[in-house]
Design an enzyme around this catalytic site. Structure first.
Site, PDB file in Angstrom:
ATOM      1  N   GLU A  92     -68.456  74.789 -42.192  1.00  0.00           N
ATOM      2  CA  GLU A  92     -67.067  75.240 -42.076  1.00  0.00           C
ATOM      3  C   GLU A  92     -66.161  74.136 -42.606  1.00  0.00           C
ATOM      4  O   GLU A  92     -65.788  74.148 -43.769  1.00  0.00           O
ATOM      5  CB  GLU A  92     -66.747  75.593 -40.619  1.00  0.00           C
ATOM      6  CG  GLU A  92     -65.480  76.398 -40.461  1.00  0.00           C
ATOM      7  CD  GLU A  92     -65.388  77.048 -39.086  1.00  0.00           C
ATOM      8  OE1 GLU A  92     -64.367  77.690 -38.850  1.00  0.00           O
ATOM      9  OE2 GLU A  92     -66.315  76.902 -38.269  1.00  0.00           O
TER      10      GLU A  92
ATOM     11  N   GLU B 182     -65.349  71.348 -29.049  1.00  0.00           N
ATOM     12  CA  GLU B 182     -64.691  72.613 -29.393  1.00  0.00           C
ATOM     13  C   GLU B 182     -64.564  73.514 -28.174  1.00  0.00           C
ATOM     14  O   GLU B 182     -63.533  74.150 -27.960  1.00  0.00           O
ATOM     15  CB  GLU B 182     -65.491  73.332 -30.478  1.00  0.00           C
ATOM     16  CG  GLU B 182     -64.906  74.671 -30.893  1.00  0.00           C
ATOM     17  CD  GLU B 182     -65.686  75.321 -32.021  1.00  0.00           C
ATOM     18  OE1 GLU B 182     -65.114  76.170 -32.721  1.00  0.00           O
ATOM     19  OE2 GLU B 182     -66.882  74.990 -32.198  1.00  0.00           O
TER      20      GLU B 182
END
Length: 955
Positions: free
Chosen positions: A478, A752
């Site tokens: 990502e 996260e």
């Protein structure tokens, strides 16, 4: 914490954003320009760079009354007033490569002008309109997608050289080499921009690298971001280019006035090099047997090389404004681990971003392989969160003795690395930290070691994710510029580092992507895989309004407001249209309060707070900020329009989502925090909302209940409504979910998910799990502004706000920040029954002070200290026992811990179940909570433990 000294005679210096601190009284400070110097030398990317200066003086309450600026030996330009930050260039515009020496001197109320600063040399780092003539070159007939390569040419230098300037760029990543020497210490240049709309070039002074006669200019290159394949799992595709290409323009100016250019294009020669394959996600693979010694030096026989293929460039590059990416730190191995499967894993003690440098010996053809991961899972590399990113580098040895290898065109997020194929001494392996080389400007410390580690984790996550652009994570497939992440984190980042040039550059890409999407801000910027038109999402697209305002608030940068106003208006117009006649943005796709801890691992948007409520709150926020930006810029009619829009949305929000009694229709922490922190609710309702928010936090055991949207603002909402103690309990909670739970699990960056790793050491089962994501670290802004008490009261810290909020259980807290006016500091410490509040206010600023005892005052520059009574923690009025209400138990940290120690002694699984699912409400007792789950003997033991807490004094 870093310390500053403020003293000495009245002097001034031009500065690039912020001064270099001095450790002793000084006459001058090292002068640097406010405009970022992307190459690290004198070049500036504009003909009219703004100028800033700081003043060092031992005169208290010093305020500048005027200044003089002088270019070269010309007549000074006299300025009246206190302005010293981002002052417009008052001279004739610079021409390309033109150099000018600039000085400043100031005068204050204390008398005449001080001394002239040391001269600052600035040079035009741009080309004239139409002067870019270099053509892009690459490998002809590449044998693989994204094939790395080498390019070279030779040229003659005939005469005395006055200066030589290299302008270069790549659709990919490159390094230029002149006569065998790299032209600078940058890596992964020119970074990632929205290549189809904007490319940037470096400007480098290479005069010292030229020699009389024959010279060689070489370029190493690879695909990096430009040739990467993007998209969700199973649907990845290339977007920008199949092959990398480079372009360079060397301008040589002779002493006799002649000018010659060396341009990439026909006549250049190219060859595959030792880098066999390279990618951001997959890693880099090098065959040292393919090295060609001397290829970048004069006289090399390149007859076996091919003529370069000339390719069209997407756009003409502009000068880069963002700080360069560099190697900023090196870390050695702290532990060598043998995994259960027999592998050798090196632990570098810190989750970081970069790559490894290895010193190795081996036979020709032997292959050394490096695999990277952020965590271990049950003793093995935890690679599942990487998804399709291999994060693997390999090197085929030449067998020529000791060889040193470091991948060049990739990076990884890792703490652990597994080495295989060739035996390597761990002392010969170094982790090289790589990120955009911004100036550090902010520090925080306190007496709570876990909070200090949390803050350090925030810093490391910023460093790892500010690599060319602000990314979400640096390790998996990502590493994208997610707008929602930086929207919530920008205030924290702007305190810790000088992010002005970095974020202003990224905002240029945001505006370009948005312009080609009809005003919609994509989820990520740059936006590589748009199979379908971008969709708007609240709190993500609002970066168009929030980030420019943060740069104005923290750096007094009016220009970024002007540059981005059309972008902010376009985004606000899009969401206002979606809100329609009801002025409520509802029924559309939203990320909502992303990663709220109640969201299941596979449904991160399933938050407790309604996504429509979040969306409408952000319509108000963006309209409000657009109006404020227009007001600063003097656009009165634009301001009036968006202020009216904001008021309509506020009215609709209150009617739809807030009851007259102060309850939110989404009875969740984020809903209340939004209504309070965004000033959606009127003052007469805010207290009731704050009381309910504090009640929710208490009911949930002082554990966090917010996702990306609520986390940055919940402590502010609690503090503003008189619940600082609740904010403190929330902040210092160590149970999952909380800010400190990851710290207790050994985290060295921000995760996260609140539970990216579960208590048993298993990685969260969600397919989207990162151990380096800065969004939840946005609470650090509250640590700086509220806990330590250092904040801007006016843009750029011209007026500071000193208002510390001491928390029970902490003995001291302090923050320091290099403001555009100089070093500022605020903090407090306990001294017996008193609190001592200290502050350093830079020259040419003032501070509005609110002390913990309620006193308010205004002070000028200098060092200040105040004392006030320390409030004793409230003591419970009732003993603690089985008949105590659950609120009495949860409000007593010592008793709470004793309760769970007793319960875990009976049944650890039961203890965890009670901890996770109990609502700590006043109408239920400890006895009722235990019910029939606990036998009488264990019940008596718990009662005894609670009684002992009461006898010792609880809290």
């Amino acid at each position: 914490m870093k310390r500053f000294h403020d003293g000495g005679a009245t002097t001034a210096s031009l500065c690039r954003g912020h001064p270099t601190p001095r450790q002793e009284p000084a006459v001058t400070t090292v002068p640097t320009l406010t405009v970022e110097r992307p190459s690290g030398d004198d070049f500036v990317p504009t003909p009219t760079p703004a100028l800033s200066w700081t003043t060092v003086t031992d005169t208290p309450d010093w305020v500048q009354t005027g200044a003089e600026l002088r270019r070269d030996d010309g007549e000074p330009v006299v300025l009246e007033g206190p302005d010293s930050v981002l002052v417009p260039w008052p001279f004739a515009p610079l021409a390309p490569r033109e150099a000018a020496d600039v000085r400043v001197r100031v005068r204050g109320r204390d008398g005449g002008p001080g001394e002239w600063s040391e001269p600052v040399t600035v040079r035009g780092g741009f080309l004239a309109e139409g002067a870019w003539r270099a053509e892009a070159v690459g490998l002809p007939g590449p044998t693989a997608v994204a094939q790395p390569g080498l390019a070279r040419t030779e040229f003659e230098v005939a005469g005395e050289v006055r200066s030589a300037t290299l302008y270069a760029t790549a659709l990919g990543a490159y390094q230029a080499v002149l006569n065998g020497t790299d032209v600078d210490d940058q890596v992964l240049k020119p970074g990632w921009t929205a290549y189809q709309y904007r490319m940037v070039h470096e400007t480098t002074d290479v005069t010292a690298l030229l020699v009389p006669g024959t010279n060689a200019l070489g370029i190493r290159f690879a695909g990096a971001w430009a040739t990467e394949r993007y998209g969700p799992p199973g649907r990845q595709r290339g977007f920008y280019a199949e092959q990398p290409q480079v372009a360079a323009q060397l301008v040589v100016e002779y002493a006799d006035g002649r000018l010659e250019e060396v341009l990439t294009g026909p006549g250049w020669r190219v060859s595959p090099g030792p880098v066999v394959a390279s990618g951001i996600y997959q890693g880099e693979h090098v065959d040292l047997r393919r090295r060609q010694p001397g290829w970048d030096s004069p006289g090399f026989d390149d007859s076996g090389w091919a003529p370069a293929e000339v390719r069209p460039s997407p756009v003409v590059p502009e000068p880069r404004r963002s700080p360069a990416v560099r190697r900023t730190e090196e870390r050695g191995v702290v532990d060598v681990i043998t995994t259960p499967s027999g592998g050798t894993v090196l632990d570098f003690g810190q989750n970081l971003v970069g790559r490894l440098r290895v010193r190795v010996r081996g036979g020709a053809g032997e292959v050394l392989t490096l695999r990277h991961a952020e965590v271990l899972e049950h003793g093995e590399l935890g690679t599942r969160p990487l998804r399709r990113a291999a994060a693997t580098d390999s090197c085929t040895l030449a067998g020529t003795g000791e060889e040193v290898w470091e991948p060049e065109f990739t990076f990884h997020g890792f703490r652990y690395a597994e080495l295989s194929g060739v035996e390597v001494d761990p002392s010969d392996v170094t982790a090289v930290v790589v990120h955009s080389d911004m100036e550090r400007t902010g520090w925080f410390s306190c007496s709570h070691p876990l909070l200090d580690r949390l803050h350090e984790n925030v810093v490391w996550s910023l460093r790892g994710n500010f690599l060319s652009l602000p990314t979400d994570c640096p390790q998996r497939d990502e590493r994208l510029g997610w707008t929602g992440d930086i929207q919530v984190f920008a205030p924290t980042a702007a305190f810790l580092y000088d992010t002005r040039g970095f974020l202003a550059s990224w905002l240029r890409d945001l505006a370009l992507e948005q312009r080609h999407a009809g005003g919609v801000v994509p989820f990520v910027v740059p936006n590589p895989p748009p199979r379908t038109p971008p969709r708007p999402a609240a709190a993500w697209g609002d970066a168009a309004c929030v980030v420019p305002w943060v740069l104005f608030e923290r750096f007094a940068d009016r220009q970024v407001l002007a540059d981005q106003l059309d972008s902010a208006r376009a985004w606000t117009d899009v969401v206002v249209a979606l809100a329609g006649e009801r002025s409520l943005w509802e029924g559309c796709f939203q990320f909502g309060d992303w990663l709220d801890p109640v969201a299941p691992p596979d449904r991160p948007a399933a938050a407790a707070t309604s996504p429509d409520l979040v969306a409408t709150a952000y319509v108000f926020r963006s309209a409000q900020l657009t109006a404020r930006a227009a007001a600063v810029l003097g656009h009165d009619e634009v301001e009036r329009c968006y202020r009216e829009v904001a008021e309509r949305v506020r009215t609709a929000f209150l009617a739809e989502y807030v009851t007259p009694a102060g309850r939110m229709m989404s009875d969740a922490q984020t809903a209340y925090a939004l209504a309070i922190a965004f000033d959606l609710a009127p003052p007469e309702q805010q207290q009731a909302l704050g009381d309910r928010l504090a009640g929710l936090v208490r009911e949930q055991g002082y554990r966090i209940g917010t996702g990306f949207v609520g986390t940055p603002i919940i402590c502010d909402a609690l503090t503003r409504t008189g619940h600082a103690a609740t904010a403190g309990r929330l902040l210092t909670q160590t149970e999952n979910p909380s800010w400190l739970y990851p710290v207790t699990m050994g985290a060295t960056t921000i995760w996260e998910r609140w539970d990216s790793m579960l208590p048993d050491g298993t990685i969260n089962p969600g397919q989207m799990t990162s151990f380096n994501h800065y969004a939840f670290g946005a609470v650090a802004d509250w640590l700086h502004r509220c806990l330590a008490g250092l904040a801007p009261a006016e843009p750029g810290y011209r007026v500071l706000r000193i208002a510390p909020v001491p928390l029970a259980g902490l003995d001291h807290a302090a923050a320091e920040h290099r403001t555009p006016y100089g070093p500022a500091r605020a903090g407090w410490r306990r001294d017996g029954d008193e609190l001592v509040v200290q502050a350093t206010v830079p020259p040419n600023t003032t501070a509005r002070v609110r002390l913990p005892d309620g006193r308010e005052l205004t002070v000028g520059s200098g060092d200040h200290a105040w004392t006030c009574p320390a409030r004793a923690p409230a003591q419970p009025s009732t003993p603690l026992g089985l008949d105590s209400p659950l609120t009495r138990l949860v409000d007593d940290p010592t008793g709470y811990a004793a309760f769970f120690e007793g319960l875990a002694a009976v049944d650890p699984a039961l203890a965890e179940d009670v901890r996770a699912h109990t609502r700590w409400v006043p109408g239920r007792t400890v006895e009722e909570l235990l019910g029939r789950k606990v036998p009488d003997e264990a019940r008596a033991d718990i009662a005894r433990r609670l009684a002992e807490v009461g006898s010792r004094g609880s809290g």
